[in-house]
Structures are given as C-alpha cells and as structure tokens.
Design an enzyme around this catalytic site. Structure first.
Site, short mmCIF file in Angstrom:
data_model
loop_
_atom_site.label_atom_id
_atom_site.label_comp_id
_atom_site.label_asym_id
_atom_site.label_seq_id
_atom_site.Cartn_x
_atom_site.Cartn_y
_atom_site.Cartn_z
N CYS A 104 41.60 49.51 37.93
CA CYS A 104 40.65 48.56 38.51
C CYS A 104 39.27 48.93 38.00
O CYS A 104 38.71 49.96 38.38
CB CYS A 104 40.66 48.60 40.04
SG CYS A 104 39.39 47.52 40.77
N MET A 148 37.23 40.64 37.12
CA MET A 148 37.77 41.99 37.24
C MET A 148 37.07 42.88 36.21
O MET A 148 36.81 42.45 35.09
CB MET A 148 39.27 41.98 36.96
CG MET A 148 40.07 41.02 37.85
SD MET A 148 40.04 39.31 37.23
CE MET A 148 41.28 39.43 35.95
#
Length: 416
Positions: A112, A338
């Site tokens: 992430c 993201m």
C-alpha cells in the site's frame, strides 16, 4: 467442607492488543508491532488472518464493517505489521495486508503506497528506529530536521525511504512532526509533508513491462467493449497495473466514484478486463484466479489533460495537469489514487512510448502531475533500459501521515 468451582464461561472473553490507527496518504489502517501480536499471530497463517479480519470487521455481508475498525472502503480496510529489520542498511520491516470487506480473505500480494507514508513515523513512535539515528537527524543548534527511515517492504521485497520530519519538543526530546501546511488532495486537513522514495521498484532480473512491449494489442473479446482488441500498457512497478485509454472503455478519464461504483454492469465489465489482463501479465494461469486476488493487478485508464470538477467540488483546470488517470481498487473506483498505482503512473509516464507517456504529451519526462477524482498529484521517476530490459531506478512522491489513535484493539478470544 465442599469446595465449589466457578463454572466455565459459555462465552469467549475479549483480549486486548496494542495498536495504532493512522492515516497515511489517502488511506487509513491499523498498525501493529509484530511482537505485540498474540504469539500464534506472529507468523503467517490462519490465526493471523482471522485475527486481522476480526480487527477490521470482515467478512461483512452488509459491506459496512460496523463491528471493526474498517468503514466499508478499500482505502480503510487495511492492516500493517511492523518489526525491527535485521537486513543491513534498513530500519524497519513493513508487512501490509489488504482486508477484503465481504469475503474472509486478506491479500498479502502487494504493497500500500499510501500507508507507506505512515510507516516511518509509526516505526519511530513504536521504538523500532535506533534512538541515536533519530537524535542525529537534527543538527546541532537546530530545532528540526529530517529522519531518513529505510523501510524493507516485505510483500514485494523492495526498499523504500521515508523522509520523516522531526523536531525537538520543550523537553529537548525528538518527536515526529505530524502537523503542517502540506495539502494533499483527497485529505481534508493539511499536515506535515513526508517525501517517499521507492528504490528500484522493479526486479533487476525482470522487465518492467511483462509482455516486453510498451504497448500491446489487448484481446478484450467478450468483455463488453465495442472493439475486440484495444491498446494497453502492462507494467509491474509499484504494483502490477493495466493502463488503457479512457475512450476505449467508453470513458472520458474524468469519472468520479458515483459514475462507476453504483453501476454493476460497468463494474462487471472492468473486472472481466482486469482478470484477462492478469493472465496476459502472467499473474494468473486462468481468469478465474482473479476472484482470489482482488489487490493485483490494478486496472486504470488515462486521458489527455482536461478540466473537470473534483469530488470536493473544486475545479481542476486542464492547465494544471499533464493527464487524467482513474484507477480501480478492490473492485471500486478509488476516491483519489493508490500510492502504488501512483508509482506505476510515474514509471510509465517517464518511459517514452507507453500509453501513459502518450496521454501526458509524449517525449522525455521526469515528472508529471496527473488529475484524479479528488484533485491532483505530482510524481517523479527515472527509468532506463538495462541489458534490453526497462527498469525504474527510482520513483518519488510526497504524502502526509498522522496518528489518529494509539491504544489497544479488542478482539474476541475465539475469533482466531
């Protein structure tokens, strides 16, 4: 005298585990120190996964995660486990888990990028970074400085450097600076800027473009598009990503979540294309395998710079950006971008001949500012060919991070 014994409870008591709840970039997650976890959860396996699922509140058929720390969004259904790194020239190991909202599944396949921004600060606050390194990050006679935290990203086996701002408090103790005036689109309040560098995000033994092409003729027959073949750039940098032209999908590149996420027909179409792309990239042997890997690959679409209204209501002018990009995350259009997909955007945009580079105007580029649903983001990159293979040497971006809660999370003892 008869001795009586207390009856065995017919219920499982709750246990408490130290945890930190943090925002990193445009995501939020629950952070743990590895040694704080129950012993059987300190290693990979069902116990660890079941524990983390219960923490976040998954699986939840209602999609809200009311009974956990998630809130029904892929941007907040996240967990992080940190530990002191034994690797040379690294401070902390960072393991990320993307928790599925509706299914009893955690995807450990990728990183992430947004929560990466919080790892350095959290590691310092958890005592995982050497005290002398923290102290030496502020020069003599100075009140503030930058602590360079070297992170080993365990999911993908890569080095990331977080430049964490620090300062001396009234007791002359070095603390992480979390507040500031850096504004990040997709985050309501300003905070301190954290610069992130992804070092060699592509394996030196592999090609950044898994098909060995900058652009492919992608067979999308049966996926619901007007054409059976469209152009695509397949890239593995940051996170495996399929880039397509917005117009080939029937889009403009200025879509917001409300345009995509409530349209089941569109979502099904995009998922079919993602599964097909995963096979092309060598991630799946069969399209059906995509059902158990929602985290990778990502699917994104690009378009030339154009003005649009962001989700906050502010206008993003075409003159402010080089291109527009939209990306799907866990089956939904992401509300911003993201962090790992931003790495892929940077690597593709700075490689001449890709669809992303083309959308940004083409030519030699070392940075681009792209428009996303919440606003804009500036990313930089350096790519080059080594022995005939394209490599991304470094990708950089700025994010911010902030502690929201430090304490303990409670989980029923029979949940794991």
């Amino acid at each position: 005298m008869t001795q009586t014994t207390s009856p065995t409870p017919s219920f499982a008591p709750q246990i408490s585990v130290p945890a930190t709840y943090m925002r990193g970039g445009t995501s939020k997650g629950t952070f743990f120190k590895l040694s704080d976890l129950p012993v059987r959860c300190q290693v990979a396996g069902a116990s660890r996964d079941n524990f983390l699922l219960r923490v976040i509140g998954s699986p939840d058929p209602y999609g809200k995660q009311i009974d956990g720390l998630g809130n029904g969004s892929s941007s907040t259904s996240k967990t992080v486990i940190l530990s002191a790194s034994e690797k040379s020239d690294h401070d902390v190991n960072y393991l990320f888990g993307q928790v599925n909202i509706a299914k009893p599944m955690i995807d450990w396949a990728g990183n992430c990028g947004n929560l990466t921004a919080a790892v350095g600060a959290c590691a310092i606050n958890m005592g995982l970074v050497a005290a002398d390194k923290i102290a030496n990050s502020i020069h003599e006679n100075a009140d503030s400085g930058i602590c360079e935290v070297r992170i080993w990203q365990e999911n993908i086996g890569k080095t990331i450097i977080a430049h964490v701002p620090v300062y001396k408090d009234v007791n002359d103790k070095v603390q992480v600076q979390e507040t500031g005036d850096f504004e990040l689109d997709g985050v309501t309040f300003p905070a301190a800027e954290v610069k992130i560098e992804f070092i060699d995000p592509v394996d030196s033994s592999s090609d950044m473009f898994p098909t060995n092409n900058l652009v492919d003729d992608f067979d999308v027959s049966g996926c619901g598009l007007k054409a059976d073949r469209v152009k695509a750039t397949f890239i593995s940098a940051g996170i495996p990503t399929i880039f397509m032209r917005a117009e080939d999908l029937g889009f403009t590149g200025t879509e917001l979540q409300s345009d995509i996420n409530s349209n089941d027909e569109l979502l099904t179409k995009l998922e079919k294309i993602r599964a097909r792309g995963g096979v092309v990239m060598g991630l799946f042997k069969d399209e059906s395998e995509a059902q158990t890997s929602q985290h990778i690959p990502k699917i994104a679409w690009v378009g030339k710079s154009q003005s649009y209204t962001a989700s906050s209501g502010k206008t993003v002018e075409a003159s402010e950006i080089d291109l527009v990009v939209r990306a799907m995350s866990m089956g939904q259009l992401h509300h911003a971008m993201m962090g790992t997909a931003a790495v892929a955007i940077a690597a593709a945009a700075t490689t001449q001949g890709t669809l992303v580079n083309e959308a940004a105007g083409g030519g030699e580029l070392d940075e681009v500012r792209f428009g996303h649903p919440s606003g804009t983001l500036l990313v930089g990159g350096k790519t080059e060919q080594v022995d005939g293979r394209w490599q991304a040497k470094k990708v950089s971006m700025s994010r911010s991070a902030r502690r929201i809660m430090v304490g303990a999370v409670f989980v029923p003892a029979d949940a794991f």
